[in-house]
Design a protein around this motif. Structure first.
Motif, PDB file in Angstrom:
ATOM      1  N   VAL A  46      -6.905  -7.305   4.167  1.00  0.00           N
ATOM      2  CA  VAL A  46      -6.460  -6.155   3.387  1.00  0.00           C
ATOM      3  C   VAL A  46      -7.643  -5.593   2.615  1.00  0.00           C
ATOM      4  O   VAL A  46      -8.367  -6.334   1.958  1.00  0.00           O
ATOM      5  N   ASN A  47      -7.878  -4.313   2.741  1.00  0.00           N
ATOM      6  CA  ASN A  47      -8.989  -3.637   2.056  1.00  0.00           C
ATOM      7  C   ASN A  47     -10.329  -4.330   2.303  1.00  0.00           C
ATOM      8  O   ASN A  47     -11.173  -4.438   1.418  1.00  0.00           O
ATOM      9  N   GLY A  79      -2.736  -2.021  -1.078  1.00  0.00           N
ATOM     10  CA  GLY A  79      -3.353  -1.903   0.229  1.00  0.00           C
ATOM     11  C   GLY A  79      -2.388  -2.344   1.301  1.00  0.00           C
ATOM     12  O   GLY A  79      -1.346  -2.937   1.011  1.00  0.00           O
ATOM     13  N   GLY A 124       0.800  -1.224   0.000  1.00  0.00           N
ATOM     14  CA  GLY A 124       0.000   0.000   0.000  1.00  0.00           C
ATOM     15  C   GLY A 124       0.825   1.261   0.000  1.00  0.00           C
ATOM     16  O   GLY A 124       0.282   2.362   0.119  1.00  0.00           O
TER      17      GLY A 124
END
Length: 468
Positions: free
Chosen positions: A127-128, A115, A35
């Protein structure tokens, strides 16, 4: 929503990309997650743009010997700092584009996720908003420059490598705090750009030097270009008119900005490594096997600058390869690590190879030394400064390590590193050719000095191997 993969790699820096190279040989079911800024620390803010700045500084500094070589007009040369920094940035962008075009730019959305991931369990990431279950996970999240918390009120006047290469213009004066590799390289480059530089380090040495002879030579030579304040911690306060007062012991200077090069901290804060269920060190990093890169007996591996162990590109590459290879094995394989090699590209170069002075038993080694003042090629170049020191086992002459402070020592360091890796002796090396006139003859002279330290029965009559 949960996705299942064979391997998840956290971090698209050098270590992460090398890990991908190994993983994709064994499986198509992998994911790379990052990210942050892409393009690797080396290409964006490290090895490569710093060398551009160093080259510009060296080219400008070279004019100091033009007059004695019969070249007129040296004093009239002017360095345009804005144009110089634009050149640094242009080449930096070339290096970054080269990395991106052969890595993340070629990856699909399933292969690369932009991310920041965090651990939920040792083999589960989030993640995300997506959960990813991975058979193996590789942590290669890199590191970030350290800035002491007490200096946060001055943050708008502090440069680290993250900001330095974005500067369109340079301040008139800078205090460089931390004289390791980065501080020395950029500090000297700034001085040669025309910036008023003061170098400060709480250690009594520069460039990580432990060998006392090499240390004193480096301090003397680099200290002729700009002042070095050693042995006292820096303190910073307001000086008025937007400037900063920096003190260290009895020394005091007022500068426009600080260049802080006090080391780097691992990027682990947002990873929730506590979920691994293992002890973390003071920097938040778990213990790992440096030969397998595995964290304990977990399905987790770690590689690159995030470990804090060997923050050098070729080491990060090796660690990424080891972690990537082992992430697709049933049983991890232990690999031998390469002979240590460290190069600071200041002038003169500072090079450390093999075992360092602090690791050696002085009573068990012999030391060969040569000062560079009389070396023919160095005299021709106007760079006959510094010293070469080579260490060998007293019992058999096997080369153990070396410390060099000399021009173009980056090349001599490679030669010695390869020799140490092959377990060669001083006698083996002296049986090899040394061309004249070259800088390598300096190494030959140091080896001759080293050879003379051995008992007669270990000596060889001449440096040629008899025909069998």
């Amino acid at each position: 929503m949960t996705r299942q993969v064979d391997v998840a790699i956290l971090g698209a820096g050098s270590a992460g990309l090398y890990a991908v190279g190994q993983v994709r040989k064994a499986t198509d079911n992998w994911v790379l997650i990052d990210g942050g800024e892409l393009g690797t620390t080396c290409a964006r803010v490290g090895c490569m743009p710093s060398k551009v700045a160093i080259q510009i500084g060296e080219d400008m500094h070279r004019r100091s010997i033009f007059e004695r070589e019969g070249i007129e007009g040296g004093d009239s040369l002017v360095l345009n700092q804005e144009d110089a920094m634009e050149h640094v940035q242009d080449l930096r962008d070339v290096f970054v584009d080269k990395v991106l075009s052969t890595s993340t730019d070629e990856m699909s959305e399933e292969e690369f996720i932009e991310g920041n991931a965090r651990f939920v369990e040792p083999n589960v990431l989030e993640v995300n908003g997506e959960r990813i279950e991975a058979k193996k996970i590789i942590i290669a999240t890199g590191s970030t420059p350290l800035v002491p918390g007490a200096w946060e009120p001055f943050r708008d006047r502090i440069l680290t490598t993250d900001e330095f290469f974005e500067q369109e213009s340079l301040p008139a004066s800078v205090a460089v705090i931390g004289l390791g590799v980065i501080g020395l390289e950029l500090g000297q480059a700034l001085h040669r750009f025309g910036v008023d530089v003061t170098g400060i380090d709480m250690a009594e040495t520069i460039g990580g030097l432990e060998d006392p002879v090499a240390r004193d030579a480096a301090i003397e030579l680099i200290g002729k270009e700009f002042p070095l304040w050693l042995g006292q911690a820096a303190e910073v306060s307001e000086a008025g008119e937007g400037r900063l007062k920096v003190t260290a012991g009895d020394n005091e200077v007022v500068v426009d900005k600080l260049l802080v090069c006090m080391g780097r901290v691992p990027n682990v804060k947002t990873l929730n490594l506590e979920a691994l269920g293992v002890e973390l060190d003071a920097k938040g990093v778990p213990a790992f096997d440096p030969h397998t890169m595995q964290v304990g007996d977990l399905p987790v591996f770690i590689a690159g600058d995030v470990t804090g162990e060997r923050p050098i590109l070729h080491e990060a590459g090796d660690e990424g390869r080891i972690a990537g290879f082992n992430a697709v094995q049933d049983t991890p394989v232990a690999f031998e690590r390469k002979t240590p090699l460290s190069i600071t590209f200041c002038d003169p170069n500072i090079v450390m190879v093999g075992q360092g002075w602090g690791e050696l038993d002085e009573d068990a080694i012999a030391v060969g030394e040569v000062k560079m003042g009389l070396l023919g090629r160095a005299i021709i170049m106007g760079r006959n400064r510094g010293v070469l020191r080579v260490y060998a086992d007293k019992n058999d002459g096997r080369i153990l390590g070396a410390t060099f402070v000399a021009a173009l020592a980056e090349h001599l360091g490679h030669l010695l590193c390869w020799a140490i890796s092959q377990h060669l002796t001083v006698f083996d090396l002296l049986s090899l050719p040394f061309y004249h006139p070259t800088m390598e003859e300096g190494l030959q002279a140091a080896l001759y000095d080293l050879k003379g330290k051995f008992d007669e029965e270990l000596d060889h009559p001449i440096e040629l191997k008899p025909l069998k």
